[in-house]
Design a protein around this motif. Structure first.
Motif, PDB file in Angstrom:
ATOM      1  N   MET A   1      78.326 -16.817  32.190  1.00 57.20           N
ATOM      2  CA  MET A   1      78.750 -16.952  30.795  1.00 57.20           C
ATOM      3  C   MET A   1      78.539 -15.621  30.077  1.00 57.20           C
ATOM      4  SD  MET A   1      77.207 -19.377  27.761  1.00 57.20           S
ATOM      5  CE  MET A   1      77.737 -20.885  28.557  1.00 57.20           C
ATOM      6  N   SER A   2      79.549 -15.178  29.384  1.00 55.46           N
ATOM      7  CA  SER A   2      79.447 -13.944  28.615  1.00 55.46           C
ATOM      8  C   SER A   2      78.722 -14.218  27.301  1.00 55.46           C
ATOM      9  CB  SER A   2      80.847 -13.386  28.330  1.00 55.46           C
ATOM     10  OG  SER A   2      80.778 -12.135  27.691  1.00 55.46           O
ATOM     11  N   THR A   3      77.815 -13.319  26.936  1.00 50.20           N
ATOM     12  CA  THR A   3      77.018 -13.473  25.721  1.00 50.20           C
ATOM     13  C   THR A   3      77.372 -12.379  24.726  1.00 50.20           C
ATOM     14  OG1 THR A   3      75.173 -14.451  26.939  1.00 50.20           O
ATOM     15  CG2 THR A   3      74.679 -13.526  24.765  1.00 50.20           C
ATOM     16  N   VAL A   4      77.540 -12.762  23.477  1.00 49.42           N
ATOM     17  CA  VAL A   4      77.765 -11.816  22.385  1.00 49.42           C
ATOM     18  C   VAL A   4      76.552 -11.849  21.470  1.00 49.42           C
ATOM     19  CG1 VAL A   4      79.139 -11.280  20.342  1.00 49.42           C
ATOM     20  CG2 VAL A   4      80.268 -11.996  22.450  1.00 49.42           C
ATOM     21  N   VAL A   5      75.940 -10.690  21.255  1.00 48.64           N
ATOM     22  CA  VAL A   5      74.844 -10.549  20.296  1.00 48.64           C
ATOM     23  C   VAL A   5      75.408  -9.851  19.073  1.00 48.64           C
ATOM     24  CG1 VAL A   5      72.607  -9.493  19.819  1.00 48.64           C
ATOM     25  CG2 VAL A   5      73.072 -10.476  22.076  1.00 48.64           C
ATOM     26  N   PHE A   6      75.297 -10.500  17.917  1.00 49.03           N
ATOM     27  CA  PHE A   6      75.813  -9.920  16.680  1.00 49.03           C
ATOM     28  C   PHE A   6      74.675  -9.338  15.863  1.00 49.03           C
ATOM     29  CE2 PHE A   6      77.051 -10.283  12.146  1.00 49.03           C
ATOM     30  CZ  PHE A   6      78.095  -9.379  12.173  1.00 49.03           C
ATOM     31  N   VAL A   7      74.828  -8.067  15.461  1.00 48.77           N
ATOM     32  CA  VAL A   7      73.818  -7.360  14.675  1.00 48.77           C
ATOM     33  C   VAL A   7      74.441  -7.027  13.320  1.00 48.77           C
ATOM     34  CG1 VAL A   7      72.153  -5.463  14.650  1.00 48.77           C
ATOM     35  CG2 VAL A   7      73.004  -6.349  16.846  1.00 48.77           C
ATOM     36  N   HIS A   8      73.948  -7.668  12.276  1.00 46.80           N
ATOM     37  CA  HIS A   8      74.552  -7.494  10.949  1.00 46.80           C
ATOM     38  C   HIS A   8      74.175  -6.143  10.342  1.00 46.80           C
ATOM     39  CE1 HIS A   8      70.830  -8.105   8.637  1.00 46.80           C
ATOM     40  NE2 HIS A   8      70.531  -9.097   9.461  1.00 46.80           N
ATOM     41  N   GLY A   9      74.775  -5.849   9.201  1.00 48.07           N
ATOM     42  CA  GLY A   9      74.595  -4.558   8.565  1.00 48.07           C
ATOM     43  C   GLY A   9      73.661  -4.589   7.371  1.00 48.07           C
ATOM     44  N   THR A  10      73.807  -3.580   6.517  1.00 46.98           N
ATOM     45  CA  THR A  10      72.887  -3.356   5.413  1.00 46.98           C
ATOM     46  C   THR A  10      72.983  -4.433   4.347  1.00 46.98           C
ATOM     47  OG1 THR A  10      74.558  -1.983   4.353  1.00 46.98           O
ATOM     48  CG2 THR A  10      72.918  -0.860   5.678  1.00 46.98           C
ATOM     49  N   GLY A  11      71.837  -4.754   3.781  1.00 45.32           N
ATOM     50  CA  GLY A  11      71.791  -5.584   2.591  1.00 45.32           C
ATOM     51  C   GLY A  11      72.029  -7.057   2.801  1.00 45.32           C
ATOM     52  N   VAL A  12      72.182  -7.501   4.037  1.00 45.69           N
ATOM     53  CA  VAL A  12      72.519  -8.903   4.282  1.00 45.69           C
ATOM     54  C   VAL A  12      71.238  -9.722   4.428  1.00 45.69           C
ATOM     55  CG1 VAL A  12      73.821 -10.504   5.714  1.00 45.69           C
ATOM     56  CG2 VAL A  12      74.595  -8.148   5.478  1.00 45.69           C
ATOM     57  N   ARG A  13      71.118 -10.765   3.632  1.00 46.28           N
ATOM     58  CA  ARG A  13      69.969 -11.662   3.657  1.00 46.28           C
ATOM     59  C   ARG A  13      70.496 -13.102   3.644  1.00 46.28           C
ATOM     60  NH1 ARG A  13      68.566  -7.131   4.225  1.00 46.28           N
ATOM     61  NH2 ARG A  13      66.918  -5.992   3.115  1.00 46.28           N
ATOM     62  N   GLU A  14      69.633 -14.057   3.942  1.00 43.97           N
ATOM     63  CA  GLU A  14      70.049 -15.446   3.831  1.00 43.97           C
ATOM     64  C   GLU A  14      70.327 -15.799   2.358  1.00 43.97           C
ATOM     65  OE1 GLU A  14      71.082 -17.176   6.024  1.00 43.97           O
ATOM     66  OE2 GLU A  14      69.964 -16.939   7.883  1.00 43.97           O
ATOM     67  N   PRO A  15      71.336 -16.627   2.095  1.00 40.24           N
ATOM     68  CA  PRO A  15      72.143 -17.398   3.051  1.00 40.24           C
ATOM     69  C   PRO A  15      73.323 -16.648   3.646  1.00 40.24           C
ATOM     70  CG  PRO A  15      72.812 -17.948   0.827  1.00 40.24           C
ATOM     71  CD  PRO A  15      71.670 -16.975   0.686  1.00 40.24           C
ATOM     72  N   LEU A  35      81.978 -18.734  24.911  1.00 43.39           N
ATOM     73  CA  LEU A  35      81.072 -17.610  24.685  1.00 43.39           C
ATOM     74  C   LEU A  35      79.722 -18.110  24.186  1.00 43.39           C
ATOM     75  CD1 LEU A  35      83.390 -15.065  22.828  1.00 43.39           C
ATOM     76  CD2 LEU A  35      82.552 -14.877  25.187  1.00 43.39           C
ATOM     77  N   ARG A  36      78.668 -17.466  24.643  1.00 39.35           N
ATOM     78  CA  ARG A  36      77.351 -17.697  24.046  1.00 39.35           C
ATOM     79  C   ARG A  36      77.170 -16.675  22.926  1.00 39.35           C
ATOM     80  NH1 ARG A  36      71.354 -16.896  26.799  1.00 39.35           N
ATOM     81  NH2 ARG A  36      70.167 -17.847  25.074  1.00 39.35           N
ATOM     82  N   PHE A  37      76.835 -17.148  21.744  1.00 35.17           N
ATOM     83  CA  PHE A  37      76.729 -16.273  20.574  1.00 35.17           C
ATOM     84  C   PHE A  37      75.285 -16.273  20.085  1.00 35.17           C
ATOM     85  CE2 PHE A  37      77.030 -15.142  16.097  1.00 35.17           C
ATOM     86  CZ  PHE A  37      77.930 -14.098  16.120  1.00 35.17           C
ATOM     87  N   VAL A  38      74.704 -15.076  19.997  1.00 40.32           N
ATOM     88  CA  VAL A  38      73.292 -14.941  19.617  1.00 40.32           C
ATOM     89  C   VAL A  38      73.195 -13.934  18.473  1.00 40.32           C
ATOM     90  CG1 VAL A  38      70.966 -14.342  20.380  1.00 40.32           C
ATOM     91  CG2 VAL A  38      72.566 -15.405  21.993  1.00 40.32           C
ATOM     92  N   PRO A  39      72.805 -14.347  17.274  1.00 40.15           N
ATOM     93  CA  PRO A  39      72.646 -13.378  16.177  1.00 40.15           C
ATOM     94  C   PRO A  39      71.291 -12.676  16.236  1.00 40.15           C
ATOM     95  CG  PRO A  39      72.246 -15.597  15.372  1.00 40.15           C
ATOM     96  CD  PRO A  39      72.620 -15.745  16.822  1.00 40.15           C
ATOM     97  N   TYR A  40      71.295 -11.384  15.912  1.00 40.07           N
ATOM     98  CA  TYR A  40      70.039 -10.658  15.681  1.00 40.07           C
ATOM     99  C   TYR A  40      69.921 -10.491  14.172  1.00 40.07           C
ATOM    100  CZ  TYR A  40      66.471  -6.978  15.686  1.00 40.07           C
ATOM    101  OH  TYR A  40      65.323  -6.235  15.461  1.00 40.07           O
ATOM    102  N   SER A  41      69.194 -11.400  13.540  1.00 38.61           N
ATOM    103  CA  SER A  41      69.114 -11.462  12.074  1.00 38.61           C
ATOM    104  C   SER A  41      67.864 -10.731  11.603  1.00 38.61           C
ATOM    105  CB  SER A  41      69.104 -12.933  11.622  1.00 38.61           C
ATOM    106  OG  SER A  41      70.242 -13.613  12.116  1.00 38.61           O
TER     107      SER A  41
END
Length: 394
Positions: A1-15, A35-41
């Motif tokens: 299974m292919s995995t995608v790790v998403f790394v967000h940019g500047t200034g992004v906070r929850e929500p 796809l397996r999707f994994v965020p780096y928050s």
């Protein structure tokens, strides 16, 4: 299974982190299931914050005197096909076009008793639109119902109606609604801004709902709007001074914090990747691309087979001698994976890597048809971006 790790940019906070990662995951999975999707928050844990509650900020209103005017917008005339700068004026002041139309109204002439006021038809349509809530313009974010009700009672609506044909007034009202929603998203530093094609499709849909026939949305008062751009943008800068720098909107602080104390962010990404089986693709926005680039340069991570960056300052930092992991003219190390880099010519925070690392970086130009800074947040609503990524996924 292919995995995608998403790394967000500047200034992004929850929500906003969850909203953004859900959108990117949906965009990729729509084109490639499984796809397996994994965020780096990293934002909430490692992002910048004003530790003293904003004590370094000048008090509100202190910049209203002596503020240097912004440079005027170059180039575009009434026939210029690039409409991004006219929209920039509307994002800074959604009332701009309405006010210009109202200024052209003739003095009130006596109407026959019982005759409808010119704006009555549009006002009725706006209230019907308001009753539908946010659904008719869902792509632009929340707030349509409230905005339509506000426009129905706007004091400039009557004078504008006296100056314009009903069809033109409906299109103007649709642009006002779109500009208001996108301006609110920008003021909240939303990480998702619709691309220009999406915005224009929504404007056309709203215009039809308000009584206009199907038509394009980008003609009329562009030249006058551009002449107004300097003062409108200057007022917007003053209004947003605190919002752009305080803890709730820490985009610049995130960059400075990373460049001075970035190891914690790189360590967190390495720990996340250590538990993932190959093949892994890193998909990154803005500062997220710098974090990923530095991590991959300093640490061989064979499970990562593709790096994707959008709106990234990594190439600029490298060329200017500020990238922590690599100093110009040193080449990328052999263990670096393939690198796909998206840039929008209107995104002032997006840079090219192909000329700095020949044969190691593929630069892809995309056009959101949005002005800056909206262009910096529009990658993840642009279908072209997702198609290119999925075509390159291992």
């Amino acid at each position: 299974m292919s995995t995608v790790v998403f790394v967000h940019g500047t200034g992004v906070r929850e929500p906003h982190i969850s909203i953004l990662t859900d959108r990117v995951a949906a965009g990729l999975n729509a084109l490639r299931a499984g796809l397996r999707f994994v965020p780096y928050s990293w934002g909430d844990t490692h992002g910048a914050a004003l530790a003293a509650g904003g004590a370094s900020l000048p008090p509100e209103g202190s910049t209203s005197r002596g503020l240097a005017e912004l440079p005027s917008v170059p180039g575009a005339g009434p026939d210029e096909p690039d409409d991004a700068q006219a929209w920039a004026v509307l994002y800074a002041d959604p009332d701009a076009e309405l006010a210009l139309a109202a200024a052209g109204a003739r003095p009130d002439a006596e109407r026959p008793p019982g005759s409808p006021v010119p704006e009555q038809g549009l006002r009725t349509c706006l209230l019907e639109l308001a009753a539908q809530g946010d659904v008719p313009a869902a792509e632009l974010g929340p707030g349509l119902g409230r905005a339509a009700a506000e426009l129905a009672g706007h004091p400039l609506l009557g004078p504008a109606a006296a100056a314009l044909a009903p069809d033109d007034l409906a299109v103007l009202a649709a642009r006002w609604l779109a500009a208001r929603l996108i301006a609110e998203a920008l003021a909240a530093d939303s990480p998702l801004v619709p691309a220009g094609d999406t915005r224009d499709a929504v404007v056309d849909r709203l215009a039809r709902a308000l009584g206009a026939p199907p038509r394009g949305t980008e003609r009329g008062l562009r030249a006058v709007l551009l002449r107004m751009g300097t003062s409108a943008a200057s007022r917007a800068v003053v209004r947003r001074r605190r919002a752009l720098t305080e803890a709730a909107h820490p985009a610049a602080g995130d960059v400075l914090r990373y460049l001075s104390r970035g190891e914690a962010l790189r360590a967190g990404l390495r720990a996340l990747l250590a538990d993932l089986d190959p093949p892994v693709t890193l998909v990154c926005h803005s500062l997220g691309g710098i974090i990923a680039l530095d991590t991959l340069i300093t640490t061989p991570l064979p499970q990562v087979q593709l790096l994707v960056t959008a709106g990234s300052q990594g190439p600029f930092l490298y060329e200017s001698g500020a990238l922590p992991s690599l100093e110009h003219p040193a080449p990328l190390p052999p263990h670096m994976p393939d690198w796909l880099n998206f840039y929008d010519p209107r995104d002032l925070l997006g840079y090219l890597g192909g000329g700095l690392f020949p044969g190691r970086v593929t630069d892809v130009r995309v056009d959101s048809r949005q002005p800056f800074p909206a262009a910096h947040s529009a990658y993840w609503t642009n279908p072209v971006v997702y198609r290119h990524i999925v075509d390159r996924l291992p």
